[in-house]
Design a protein around this motif. Sequence first.
Motif, PDB file in Angstrom:
ATOM      1  N   TYR A  18      -9.301 -63.622  30.251  1.00 59.11           N
ATOM      2  CA  TYR A  18     -10.541 -62.901  30.348  1.00 59.11           C
ATOM      3  C   TYR A  18     -10.511 -62.635  29.284  1.00 59.11           C
ATOM      4  O   TYR A  18     -10.489 -61.984  28.195  1.00 59.11           O
ATOM      5  CB  TYR A  18      -9.735 -62.210  31.851  1.00 59.11           C
ATOM      6  N   CYS A  20     -13.122 -58.727  28.177  1.00 57.53           N
ATOM      7  CA  CYS A  20     -13.571 -57.422  29.218  1.00 57.53           C
ATOM      8  C   CYS A  20     -14.504 -57.579  28.287  1.00 57.53           C
ATOM      9  O   CYS A  20     -14.852 -56.857  26.494  1.00 57.53           O
ATOM     10  CB  CYS A  20     -12.592 -56.418  29.522  1.00 57.53           C
ATOM     11  N   GLU A  73     -16.880 -57.274  37.600  1.00 60.87           N
ATOM     12  CA  GLU A  73     -17.258 -56.002  37.184  1.00 60.87           C
ATOM     13  C   GLU A  73     -15.836 -55.076  37.501  1.00 60.87           C
ATOM     14  O   GLU A  73     -15.131 -55.470  38.762  1.00 60.87           O
ATOM     15  CB  GLU A  73     -17.689 -55.737  37.761  1.00 60.87           C
ATOM     16  N   VAL A  74     -15.027 -55.123  36.607  1.00 61.43           N
ATOM     17  CA  VAL A  74     -13.954 -54.008  37.435  1.00 61.43           C
ATOM     18  C   VAL A  74     -13.942 -53.028  37.856  1.00 61.43           C
ATOM     19  O   VAL A  74     -14.657 -51.729  37.708  1.00 61.43           O
ATOM     20  CB  VAL A  74     -12.945 -53.386  35.966  1.00 61.43           C
ATOM     21  N   SER A  87      -5.611 -55.297  38.577  1.00 57.44           N
ATOM     22  CA  SER A  87      -7.287 -54.494  38.345  1.00 57.44           C
ATOM     23  C   SER A  87      -8.393 -55.542  39.883  1.00 57.44           C
ATOM     24  O   SER A  87      -7.667 -56.398  39.675  1.00 57.44           O
ATOM     25  CB  SER A  87      -7.890 -54.512  37.249  1.00 57.44           C
ATOM     26  N   ILE A  89     -11.435 -57.180  41.000  1.00 61.85           N
ATOM     27  CA  ILE A  89     -12.701 -57.479  39.922  1.00 61.85           C
ATOM     28  C   ILE A  89     -13.626 -58.009  40.862  1.00 61.85           C
ATOM     29  O   ILE A  89     -13.490 -58.840  41.983  1.00 61.85           O
ATOM     30  CB  ILE A  89     -12.023 -58.941  39.247  1.00 61.85           C
TER      31      ILE A  89
END
Length: 114
Positions: A18, A20, A73-74, A87, A89
Amino acid sequence: MKERRRHNRVDSLNLLSYTCFDCDGNSECQGMGRTLNVSESGILLETGEQLEEGFQVAVTIAFEENLVAIKGEVVRSLANPEGMFESGIRFSEVSDEQLDVLKAYVVAFEGEQA
């Protein structure tokens, strides 16, 4: 309690990478993690570092022989008892081809978990 999810989730451990991005599109963090569950519209991601809510994230998930690159998007990020971070997502950009892989994967695992 009313179910709020639009799509069924299946428990599934899949390795992923990932990256961010903040609201300006700047890369803020990157690393490896794993999915804890998967649906057509999102994943629950376990990582060693907390991801910032609201950040955009690009993930590449290994689904058996398929690699799927998806942006999302978190929407939440919390520590778990083992000291890792979970988290949520929510996918924001999914192509038809990526969606087909996700659907096939979820359907296959729903059958195994039944």
